[in-house]
Design a protein around this motif. Structure first.
Motif, PDB file in Angstrom:
ATOM      1  N   SER A 140      75.033  54.555  88.223  1.00  0.00           N
ATOM      2  CA  SER A 140      73.825  54.544  89.043  1.00  0.00           C
ATOM      3  C   SER A 140      73.094  55.877  89.091  1.00  0.00           C
ATOM      4  O   SER A 140      71.872  55.926  88.955  1.00  0.00           O
ATOM      5  N   SER A 141      73.824  56.972  89.327  1.00  0.00           N
ATOM      6  CA  SER A 141      73.168  58.218  89.728  1.00  0.00           C
ATOM      7  C   SER A 141      73.587  59.461  88.967  1.00  0.00           C
ATOM      8  O   SER A 141      72.922  60.483  89.091  1.00  0.00           O
ATOM      9  N   ALA A 142      74.666  59.447  88.219  1.00  0.00           N
ATOM     10  CA  ALA A 142      75.126  60.650  87.525  1.00  0.00           C
ATOM     11  C   ALA A 142      74.291  60.890  86.278  1.00  0.00           C
ATOM     12  O   ALA A 142      73.971  59.947  85.551  1.00  0.00           O
ATOM     13  N   VAL A 143      73.953  62.148  86.001  1.00  0.00           N
ATOM     14  CA  VAL A 143      72.964  62.431  84.956  1.00  0.00           C
ATOM     15  C   VAL A 143      73.515  63.189  83.747  1.00  0.00           C
ATOM     16  O   VAL A 143      72.788  63.366  82.761  1.00  0.00           O
ATOM     17  N   LEU A 144      74.735  63.683  83.787  1.00  0.00           N
ATOM     18  CA  LEU A 144      75.262  64.473  82.677  1.00  0.00           C
ATOM     19  C   LEU A 144      75.043  63.743  81.353  1.00  0.00           C
ATOM     20  O   LEU A 144      75.416  62.578  81.199  1.00  0.00           O
ATOM     21  N   ASP A 145      74.436  64.426  80.376  1.00  0.00           N
ATOM     22  CA  ASP A 145      74.151  63.785  79.096  1.00  0.00           C
ATOM     23  C   ASP A 145      75.408  63.188  78.477  1.00  0.00           C
ATOM     24  O   ASP A 145      75.421  62.043  78.032  1.00  0.00           O
ATOM     25  N   ALA A 146      76.469  63.988  78.418  1.00  0.00           N
ATOM     26  CA  ALA A 146      77.724  63.565  77.784  1.00  0.00           C
ATOM     27  C   ALA A 146      78.549  62.745  78.770  1.00  0.00           C
ATOM     28  O   ALA A 146      79.664  63.125  79.139  1.00  0.00           O
ATOM     29  N   LEU A 147      78.001  61.605  79.201  1.00  0.00           N
ATOM     30  CA  LEU A 147      78.746  60.745  80.118  1.00  0.00           C
ATOM     31  C   LEU A 147      79.992  60.184  79.436  1.00  0.00           C
ATOM     32  O   LEU A 147      80.994  59.901  80.091  1.00  0.00           O
ATOM     33  N   THR A 148      79.915  60.027  78.115  1.00  0.00           N
ATOM     34  CA  THR A 148      81.092  59.692  77.311  1.00  0.00           C
ATOM     35  C   THR A 148      81.109  60.616  76.102  1.00  0.00           C
ATOM     36  O   THR A 148      80.048  61.054  75.626  1.00  0.00           O
ATOM     37  N   GLU A 149      82.308  60.899  75.594  1.00  0.00           N
ATOM     38  CA  GLU A 149      82.424  61.783  74.435  1.00  0.00           C
ATOM     39  C   GLU A 149      81.921  61.104  73.168  1.00  0.00           C
ATOM     40  O   GLU A 149      81.368  61.752  72.282  1.00  0.00           O
TER      41      GLU A 149
ATOM     42  N   GLN B 181      70.395  64.354  82.221  1.00  0.00           N
ATOM     43  CA  GLN B 181      70.114  65.694  82.736  1.00  0.00           C
ATOM     44  C   GLN B 181      69.111  66.438  81.859  1.00  0.00           C
ATOM     45  O   GLN B 181      68.210  67.109  82.363  1.00  0.00           O
ATOM     46  N   SER B 182      69.249  66.324  80.554  1.00  0.00           N
ATOM     47  CA  SER B 182      68.347  67.050  79.659  1.00  0.00           C
ATOM     48  C   SER B 182      66.899  66.624  79.851  1.00  0.00           C
ATOM     49  O   SER B 182      65.977  67.444  79.749  1.00  0.00           O
ATOM     50  N   HIS B 183      66.675  65.358  80.143  1.00  0.00           N
ATOM     51  CA  HIS B 183      65.309  64.869  80.346  1.00  0.00           C
ATOM     52  C   HIS B 183      64.720  65.447  81.635  1.00  0.00           C
ATOM     53  O   HIS B 183      63.633  66.048  81.623  1.00  0.00           O
TER      54      HIS B 183
ATOM     55  N   SER C  44      76.090  72.778  81.775  1.00  0.00           N
ATOM     56  CA  SER C  44      75.144  71.993  80.991  1.00  0.00           C
ATOM     57  C   SER C  44      73.718  72.246  81.450  1.00  0.00           C
ATOM     58  O   SER C  44      72.805  72.415  80.631  1.00  0.00           O
ATOM     59  N   GLY C  45      73.504  72.281  82.763  1.00  0.00           N
ATOM     60  CA  GLY C  45      72.170  72.550  83.283  1.00  0.00           C
ATOM     61  C   GLY C  45      71.641  73.903  82.866  1.00  0.00           C
ATOM     62  O   GLY C  45      70.465  74.042  82.484  1.00  0.00           O
ATOM     63  N   THR C  46      72.495  74.923  82.953  1.00  0.00           N
ATOM     64  CA  THR C  46      72.087  76.271  82.539  1.00  0.00           C
ATOM     65  C   THR C  46      71.695  76.285  81.073  1.00  0.00           C
ATOM     66  O   THR C  46      70.688  76.899  80.677  1.00  0.00           O
ATOM     67  N   ARG C  47      72.472  75.610  80.241  1.00  0.00           N
ATOM     68  CA  ARG C  47      72.184  75.563  78.801  1.00  0.00           C
ATOM     69  C   ARG C  47      70.855  74.853  78.526  1.00  0.00           C
ATOM     70  O   ARG C  47      70.050  75.303  77.702  1.00  0.00           O
ATOM     71  N   ILE C  48      70.602  73.742  79.221  1.00  0.00           N
ATOM     72  CA  ILE C  48      69.348  73.015  79.039  1.00  0.00           C
ATOM     73  C   ILE C  48      68.166  73.911  79.399  1.00  0.00           C
ATOM     74  O   ILE C  48      67.166  73.973  78.671  1.00  0.00           O
ATOM     75  N   LEU C  49      68.250  74.594  80.523  1.00  0.00           N
ATOM     76  CA  LEU C  49      67.171  75.491  80.947  1.00  0.00           C
ATOM     77  C   LEU C  49      66.946  76.604  79.940  1.00  0.00           C
ATOM     78  O   LEU C  49      65.807  76.891  79.555  1.00  0.00           O
ATOM     79  N   ARG C  50      68.028  77.232  79.494  1.00  0.00           N
ATOM     80  CA  ARG C  50      67.899  78.332  78.542  1.00  0.00           C
ATOM     81  C   ARG C  50      67.296  77.850  77.219  1.00  0.00           C
ATOM     82  O   ARG C  50      66.392  78.489  76.658  1.00  0.00           O
ATOM     83  N   ASP C  51      67.776  76.715  76.726  1.00  0.00           N
ATOM     84  CA  ASP C  51      67.284  76.198  75.449  1.00  0.00           C
ATOM     85  C   ASP C  51      65.812  75.817  75.517  1.00  0.00           C
ATOM     86  O   ASP C  51      65.086  75.898  74.507  1.00  0.00           O
ATOM     87  N   HIS C  52      65.358  75.392  76.696  1.00  0.00           N
ATOM     88  CA  HIS C  52      63.958  74.978  76.843  1.00  0.00           C
ATOM     89  C   HIS C  52      63.045  76.168  77.132  1.00  0.00           C
ATOM     90  O   HIS C  52      61.914  76.230  76.630  1.00  0.00           O
TER      91      HIS C  52
ATOM     92  N   ALA D 149      65.334  54.669  79.592  1.00  0.00           N
ATOM     93  CA  ALA D 149      64.536  55.818  79.169  1.00  0.00           C
ATOM     94  C   ALA D 149      63.035  55.501  79.356  1.00  0.00           C
ATOM     95  O   ALA D 149      62.456  54.856  78.502  1.00  0.00           O
ATOM     96  N   TRP D 150      62.426  55.968  80.483  1.00  0.00           N
ATOM     97  CA  TRP D 150      63.076  56.767  81.511  1.00  0.00           C
ATOM     98  C   TRP D 150      62.604  56.321  82.876  1.00  0.00           C
ATOM     99  O   TRP D 150      61.463  55.835  83.010  1.00  0.00           O
ATOM    100  N   PRO D 151      63.426  56.538  83.903  1.00  0.00           N
ATOM    101  CA  PRO D 151      62.935  56.403  85.280  1.00  0.00           C
ATOM    102  C   PRO D 151      61.852  57.449  85.547  1.00  0.00           C
ATOM    103  O   PRO D 151      61.792  58.481  84.856  1.00  0.00           O
ATOM    104  N   PRO D 152      61.004  57.223  86.552  1.00  0.00           N
ATOM    105  CA  PRO D 152      60.021  58.248  86.904  1.00  0.00           C
ATOM    106  C   PRO D 152      60.713  59.507  87.410  1.00  0.00           C
ATOM    107  O   PRO D 152      61.772  59.451  88.033  1.00  0.00           O
TER     108      PRO D 152
END
Length: 354
Positions: A107-116, A129-131, A160-168, A331-334
């Motif tokens: 329902s609510s968890a956003v981590l991209d790698a929800l599964t390996e 999360q990346s979106h 993961s969040g820090t990496r997404i921010l830095r990469d963007h 892909a994707w909720p508002p």
């Protein structure tokens, strides 16, 4: 999905953080949305004439507890799993559900790698999360913040969040500075000398988030610093209760449209009767989860996520494969960036939409 024909209820196993150290208020909002949708489904005739039933288990933000709950719920014969708020917990549940072949709609968890690895068993309502965090990074740049400091707890989600921010941000002339998290005072000292114009709180609530906000607000060296919380900590009423006006003007991500349609308006009104405060986007995610699962269960298929199309509270929900994400994804909720209005901390202002 197993939808037995013996006339018994169709059971959905629910995972939610309902006790500390889980974010209990988020869990209660999630459960309120799930239960409201359950009531609506049953009032409309259930699943091909059979009632829908929720079997709820508290994860308490514990990945091991969540994995054990998946096994317990499978043994009880649930047709599918739903829920969870914390990303690291949802990842544990998703891995176990995929391993035993039990469909799981997160329902609510956003981590991209929800599964390996890619799986057909797991789908997700919440945006990756990346979106969302790229949209947040664009908001920061648009607001004139290119050098960003982060106070981040140690976890795969915050890393993961820090990496997404830095990469963007980096290719766009921005920079991300990671601060010492040994104490709120250490955060302030490093922030004062960092050259950053914004501090992002990639930390848990209530602590250390509340202590850091108070320390920054009271440090005269940091009067011009904007604080932000992309993970959405200020969304729930506990933030305002803990911080009052200190918790205002801290932008965060919220997964709601600027205006709800007729279904969203009706559901929002019903949720306000069930909750002691205004419903958060987490409650709407809960409602949409059951709406999707009810449609999937009526069709009698397995985890046929790409075949499901549902009008949810926040738009038309359909699932697809997104590069880099191993689960079926809406892909994707508002997505909005909002904050609490300094003039009225109980009210939210929309600052940016993505």
């Amino acid at each position: 999905m197993n939808t037995r024909t013996d006339g018994s209820a169709v059971r959905i196993g629910v995972l939610a953080p309902l006790s500390p150290p889980g974010w209990v208020q988020a869990g209660r909002h999630l459960l309120a949305g799930l239960e409201l949708a359950l009531s609506d489904v049953n009032d409309a005739g259930g699943i091909n004439g059979r009632p829908l039933e929720l079997v709820v288990r508290d994860t308490a933000a514990d990945p091991a507890k969540a994995a054990a709950a998946v096994d317990e719920l499978a043994a009880l014969g649930v047709a599918t799993l739903a829920g969870e708020y914390h990303s690291v917990v949802a990842r544990s549940a998703a891995a176990r559900a995929a391993a035993i072949g039990l469909p799981f709609l997160c329902s609510s968890a956003v981590l991209d790698a929800l599964t390996e690895e890619q799986t057909d068993q797991v789908a997700r309502i919440a945006p990756a999360q990346s979106h969302g965090w790229r949209i947040y990074a664009d908001f920061l740049l648009g607001a004139g913040h290119s050098r960003i400091a982060v106070a981040a707890d140690a976890s795969v989600y915050w890393a993961s969040g820090t990496r997404i921010l830095r990469d963007h941000l980096t290719p766009r002339g921005g920079a991300v500075v990671e601060l010492d998290m040994s104490a709120p005072g250490a955060v302030c000292d490093e922030l004062a000398g960092s050259g950053a114009t914004a501090l992002l709180l990639l930390v848990g609530h209530p602590e250390p988030a509340v202590s850091i906000v108070r320390a920054v607000r009271r440090d005269p060296r940091l009067a011009g610093i904007m604080m932000g919380a992309p993970a959405g900590q200020p969304e729930l009423a506990a933030w305002e209760e803990a911080l009052g006006e200190d918790g205002a003007a801290i932008p965060f991500l919220r997964y709601l449209p600027e205006r709800l349609g007729p279904l969203g308006v009706r559901v929002g009104a019903a949720l306000r009767e069930r909750l002691p405060e205004a419903p958060s986007f987490v409650a709407f995610e809960g409602y949409d989860t059951i709406a999707v699962l009810a449609e999937a269960l009526r069709s009698g298929g397995g985890a046929a996520w790409p075949d499901v199309v549902v009008e949810g509270t926040r738009g038309t929900i359909r699932f697809s494969r997104v590069p880099g994400i191993g689960v079926w994804q809406w892909a994707w909720p508002p997505v909005q960036v909002v904050d609490r209005d300094p003039a009225r901390p109980g009210s939210l202002r929309v600052l940016h939409t993505g």
